[in-house]
Design an enzyme around this catalytic site. Structure first.
Site, PDB file in Angstrom:
ATOM      1  N   GLY A   1      29.588  28.483  76.138  1.00 28.03           N
ATOM      2  CA  GLY A   1      29.834  29.811  76.690  1.00 28.03           C
ATOM      3  C   GLY A   1      31.180  29.968  77.377  1.00 28.03           C
TER       4      GLY A   1
ATOM      5  CG  ASN B   1      35.427  31.843  73.348  1.00 27.34           C
ATOM      6  OD1 ASN B   1      36.546  32.349  73.321  1.00 27.34           O
ATOM      7  ND2 ASN B   1      35.164  30.655  72.819  1.00 27.34           N
TER       8      ASN B   1
ATOM      9  CG  LEU C   1      25.411  37.627  62.130  1.00 24.12           C
ATOM     10  CD1 LEU C   1      26.004  38.820  62.865  1.00 24.12           C
ATOM     11  CD2 LEU C   1      24.260  37.039  62.923  1.00 24.12           C
TER      12      LEU C   1
ATOM     13  CG  HIS D   1      36.842  30.181  62.620  1.00 21.91           C
ATOM     14  ND1 HIS D   1      35.691  29.462  62.414  1.00 21.91           N
ATOM     15  CD2 HIS D   1      37.831  29.543  61.951  1.00 21.91           C
ATOM     16  CE1 HIS D   1      35.969  28.423  61.630  1.00 21.91           C
ATOM     17  NE2 HIS D   1      37.253  28.449  61.330  1.00 21.91           N
TER      18      HIS D   1
ATOM     19  CD  GLN E   1      36.865  25.859  73.436  1.00 17.35           C
ATOM     20  OE1 GLN E   1      36.582  25.192  74.409  1.00 17.35           O
ATOM     21  NE2 GLN E   1      35.985  26.637  72.822  1.00 17.35           N
TER      22      GLN E   1
HETATM   23  C1  GRF Z   1      34.556  28.203  70.006  1.00 15.07           C
HETATM   24  O1  GRF Z   1      35.471  27.178  69.793  1.00 15.07           O
HETATM   25  C2  GRF Z   1      34.573  29.188  68.868  1.00 15.07           C
HETATM   26  O2  GRF Z   1      35.778  29.258  68.216  1.00 15.07           O
HETATM   27  C3  GRF Z   1      33.512  28.664  67.933  1.00 15.07           C
HETATM   28  O3  GRF Z   1      32.538  28.112  68.781  1.00 15.07           O
HETATM   29  C4  GRF Z   1      33.126  27.716  70.000  1.00 15.07           C
HETATM   30  C5  GRF Z   1      32.332  28.279  71.124  1.00 15.07           C
HETATM   31  O4  GRF Z   1      32.718  27.751  72.355  1.00 15.07           O
HETATM   32  N1  GRF Z   1      33.040  29.726  67.078  1.00 15.07           N
HETATM   33  P1  GRF Z   1      32.135  28.358  73.691  1.00 15.07           P
HETATM   34  O5  GRF Z   1      30.621  28.250  73.626  1.00 15.07           O
HETATM   35  O6  GRF Z   1      32.602  29.760  73.817  1.00 15.07           O
HETATM   36  O7  GRF Z   1      32.695  27.484  74.779  1.00 15.07           O
END
Ligand code: GRF
Length: 212
Positions: A21, A23, A104, A120, A182
């Site tokens: 989480g 993001n 999905l 991504h 990230q």
């Molecule tokens: C991210 O690196 C995103 O690009 C991928 O999954 C990861 C999720 O990370 N789709 P987080 O749970 O947001 O830390």
């Protein structure tokens, strides 16, 4: 930062995630710092004790584990319906996939046509799928990065909204490259969502642009 678009109501975002989480946290922080004119209406996870749920709860946001069983890699059938019911109940306008590890299907894609975003960790169309930063490193790419895209029925194939580039260093490990990607994700996702909040996103086929 947020001028006239403040007159619009805040964009109602639902976040779906399966993992850490970070993001989701970046989206919540961007809202707190008034860089994103939105409200996170709920966080839903297909993993019962995923840290993303705890982060949301700490922020006072409704966070629910929602089973997607019996499927392992897709959101379909009764599971899809459970998600759709909750998204409607919470009044979601846009769905942000923040590390949601499922494909999905039609019900969801039709209910939120052009309103589902995924982040991504690669410069698509290079390196779709899992551990993309490692794929880029192993391939010998000199640039890597992240992509925010609209979600379609494929795996990481939908129209691209925004990309951010990271240089690959000679001494990079998978972990160090992933960490720098990230950092860019945490900027890119709120930025793309703000374009939605401002009502600026236009889509024509695979092309997405932001109207002024
Ligand atoms: C991210 O690196 C995103 O690009 C991928 O999954 C990861 C999720 O990370 N789709 P987080 O749970 O947001 O830390």
């Amino acid at each position: 930062m947020m001028g006239p678009m403040n007159e619009r109501p805040p964009l109602q975002i639902a976040i779906l995630g399966s993992g850490q989480g970070s993001n989701a946290q970046a989206i919540l922080d961007a809202i707190d710092r008034q860089r994103l004119h939105a409200r996170v209406v709920c966080v839903l996870s297909d993993v019962e004790n995923a840290p993303i749920l705890e982060r949301a709860r700490r922020h006072g946001i409704p966070a629910e584990f929602v089973s997607a069983a019996p499927f392992k890699t897709k959101l379909d059938g009764d599971g899809e319906q459970r998600y759709l019911d909750l998204l409607r109940r919470y009044g979601a306008e846009v769905v942000a996939l923040a590390g949601f590890m499922r494909i999905l299907k039609r019900g969801m894609l039709e209910a939120f046509s052009h309103r589902i975003l995924n982040i991504h960790p690669a410069l698509l169309p290079a390196f779709p799928g899992v551990e993309s930063w490692k794929q880029a490193l192993d391939y010998g790419a000199k640039v890597a990065g992240c992509t925010v895209h609209l979600v379609d029925a494929g795996t990481d194939t939908g129209p691209i909204v925004l990309q951010k580039v990271v240089s690959v260093r000679d001494d990079d490990t998978a972990a160090s490259l992933h960490a720098r990607i990230q950092e860019q994700e945490h900027l890119a996702f709120p930025e793309a969502l703000q374009w939605f909040a401002e009502g600026r996103i236009r889509v024509a086929g695979r092309r997405v642009w932001t109207a002024r």
